[in-house]
Design an enzyme around this catalytic site. Structure first.
Site, short mmCIF file in Angstrom:
data_model
loop_
_atom_site.label_atom_id
_atom_site.label_comp_id
_atom_site.label_asym_id
_atom_site.label_seq_id
_atom_site.Cartn_x
_atom_site.Cartn_y
_atom_site.Cartn_z
N THR B 138 -41.60 -37.41 31.47
CA THR B 138 -40.83 -36.17 31.52
C THR B 138 -39.46 -36.45 30.93
O THR B 138 -39.13 -37.61 30.64
CB THR B 138 -40.64 -35.67 32.97
N ASP B 139 -38.65 -35.42 30.77
CA ASP B 139 -37.30 -35.65 30.24
C ASP B 139 -36.49 -36.55 31.16
O ASP B 139 -35.73 -37.40 30.73
CB ASP B 139 -36.57 -34.31 30.06
N CYS B 140 -36.66 -36.34 32.47
CA CYS B 140 -35.90 -37.16 33.41
C CYS B 140 -36.56 -38.51 33.69
O CYS B 140 -35.92 -39.45 34.12
CB CYS B 140 -35.66 -36.39 34.71
N TYR B 141 -37.89 -38.57 33.50
CA TYR B 141 -38.63 -39.81 33.74
C TYR B 141 -39.48 -40.14 32.51
O TYR B 141 -40.69 -39.88 32.49
CB TYR B 141 -39.53 -39.66 34.97
#
Lengths: 140, 409
Positions: B138-141
């Site tokens: 994901t963008d954060c992960y």
């Protein structure tokens, strides 16, 4: 007849298709229980040989004629007290009371001299504290 | 005057090193010698213990983050899958999970040499564990894969949280069929060839406090060699059952959910088990102190093996197909003697729970209290007792027509 044997062999003998010949020429049923061959191609085979008395004897004579050293398999049961959690399940399956429970303390102990290596304990021990040990010599 | 002690009074004595603490075995002889009233006056705490296979056990672990960060979708520890649908780097490793590549029962009976219980044991033993994780990113992960080696010291948090332990009484398993059965109660030989049982009897925590008067939510306990707490009643907690005159259930009844820091535990008391033909699980060591608040509590803790009965259950058809069969009850003292009589036939008994280890736990807990290292706790709230009228349920058989992916119509 049926027997478990340890076959010790040297470098030259590993070049021979021993198992093939035992099956083809002597009509023996062969079950390989354990095998270890080192990089110099010396090693041993633990096999169960099964066949008529005549074929069995001819087959083992053939192996000996090649210089393979044959010895009856010596098995023993090893009980690892450090791994055992003293549940006592094994003792209820042991036919000779080699694995026994002291009914006052409920502690399990192993008496090797009573053991007939039937192997019942190997299956029922949930901690795998009991193992089957094959006696194999270091070198021929 | 009737004996009355408060939790606070007993803890004062523990702090001063004056408390009288005995095990649930020792209390029996003391009562015989001194009588209930005198013994209740003198004894402050009775310690119990149990060490046996306890399915419904496992541990929550927070691994910390990789760089870049990862939201783990699937996690394996030494090849055993842990559930990670909790958060980014939290997972729950269940004791009964078998290794991903385990041949299971394809060649029957399977051996199940390594499972979640073995992973937990190895973690507590300080061994190196392979951690593999996959993610979709994901963008954060952004990270999609982790493959590394960890030890218990490397993780932020690891706590044992067992949803159902310390079963109050358990079945005595037999096999009425004609073939050998491989069960969670061990190997059952055909035609009632053996009778398998699993309880610490007179040492067992919930058999010494049958109505859960002192064991409740928040009770501090010995767990896996360290300190833990009762978190809740266990799953399948079913107190409303047939009981003897002494209050002791004659069938499976109460259970406990327990929690504790894995980092303070000892591999001797959390041991991975392999049941041939069944699967993997873990032996868990639990010890619970019972404060002798009054003579009634002393009566409960003085329970003897001969006062404890468990139901004989057939695992050929009776248990797997929930067929009611009345095979009677087995007495725990007779079970421990090595033979019981079923329908006139003498049958060998197979223990699954370790009585010597249960005794050792009760002794260790006694020493902790005597040394002032371990105080007793008043439960924050009780766990449901027989009055709660809990009904035991099964999965309903319904047709999921009209339900899309389990959502409402």
């Amino acid at each position: 007849m049926k027997n478990k044997l340890v076959c010790y062999f040297s470098t030259a003998q590993t070049e021979q298709p021993i198992i093939y010949r035992l099956v083809k020429n002597y009509d023996l049923i062969i079950n390989i229980l354990k095998a270890d061959i080192n990089p110099q191609k010396e090693g041993y085979l633990v096999v169960e040989l099964e066949g008529s008395k005549e074929n069995y004897e001819a087959g083992t004579r053939f192996l000996e004629s090649l210089g393979v050293v044959l010895e009856p398999l010596s098995e023993s049961i090893i009980w690892n007290e450090q791994i055992c959690i003293q549940c006592g399940a094994c003792a209820s399956f042991c036919p000779t009371e080699a694995l026994a429970i002291d009914r006052d303390t409920m502690e399990v102990s192993f008496h090797n001299e009573r053991c007939v290596v039937c192997g019942m304990c190997l299956e029922c021990c949930p901690t795998r504290a009991i193992i089957l040990h094959f006696e194999i010599k270091e070198a021929v | 005057m009737a004996v009355q002690k408060s939790y606070e009074e007993i803890n004062e004595k523990i702090k001063k090193g004056e408390a009288v603490v005995v095990t649930a075995e020792e209390v029996i002889g003391i009562v015989e010698e001194k009588g209930y009233e005198q013994a209740a006056r003198e004894i402050d705490v009775v310690t119990t213990g149990t060490f046996g296979p306890m399915c419904s056990s496992g541990a929550f672990i927070n691994f910390g983050h990789s760089n870049p960060r990862i939201k783990m979708k699937k996690v394996w520890l030494n090849g055993v899958e842990a559930y990670s649908g909790i958060a980014a780097v939290d997972a729950y490793i269940g004791a009964a999970q078998v290794a991903e590549n385990d041949p299971e029962n394809k060649v029957f009976p399977g051996r199940f040499v390594y499972g979640g219980g073995h992973v937990i044991h190895d973690l507590v033993a300080g061994k190196e564990i392979r951690l593999e994780a996959t993610a979709y990113g994901t963008d954060c992960y952004p990270n999609r894969k982790v493959d590394t080696v960890i030890t218990l010291d490397d993780v932020n948090d690891a706590f044992l949280f067992n949803p159902r332990n310390a079963y109050q009484n358990y079945n005595c398993a037999v096999n009425l069929g004609d073939r050998t059965l491989y069960t969670y109660m061990g190997i059952l030989k055909p035609r009632v060839g053996n009778a398998s049982y699993s309880t610490a009897g007179q040492l067992s925590p919930l058999l010494n406090d049958p109505h859960y008067r002192t064991i409740g939510i928040g009770t501090r306990i010995f767990l896996g060699g360290g300190v833990g707490y009762v978190a809740w009643n266990g799953t399948q907690h079913h107190p409303n059952v047939l009981r003897g005159d002494n209050g002791v259930p004659k069938v499976t009844a109460g259970t406990l959910s327990v929690i504790g820091d894995l980092k303070g535990m000892d591999p001797d008391w959390l041991v991975g088990l392999s049941y041939i033909g069944y699967g993997a699980t873990m032996a868990v060591g639990i010890g619970i102190p019972i404060p002798i608040l009054n003579e009634e509590m002393l009566h409960y803790t003085a329970v003897k093996d001969e006062d404890i009965y468990c139901p004989i259950v057939d695992y050929n058809e009776g248990y797997p197909y929930s067929k009611p069969m009345d095979l009677g009850f087995a007495n725990f003292k007779e079970l421990k003697s090595g033979r019981i009589t079923i329908n006139g036939k003498s049958v060998v008994t197979t223990p699954q729970s370790s009585y010597p280890r249960a005794r050792k736990i009760a002794e260790i807990l006694k020493q902790w209290i005597l040394q002032g290292k371990f105080e007793i706790t008043r439960p924050v709230a009780p766990i449901p007792s027989a009055e709660a009228d809990i009904v035991f349920k099964s999965i309903p058989e319904r047709t999921p027509n009209g339900l899309a992916n389990g959502r409402n119509k």
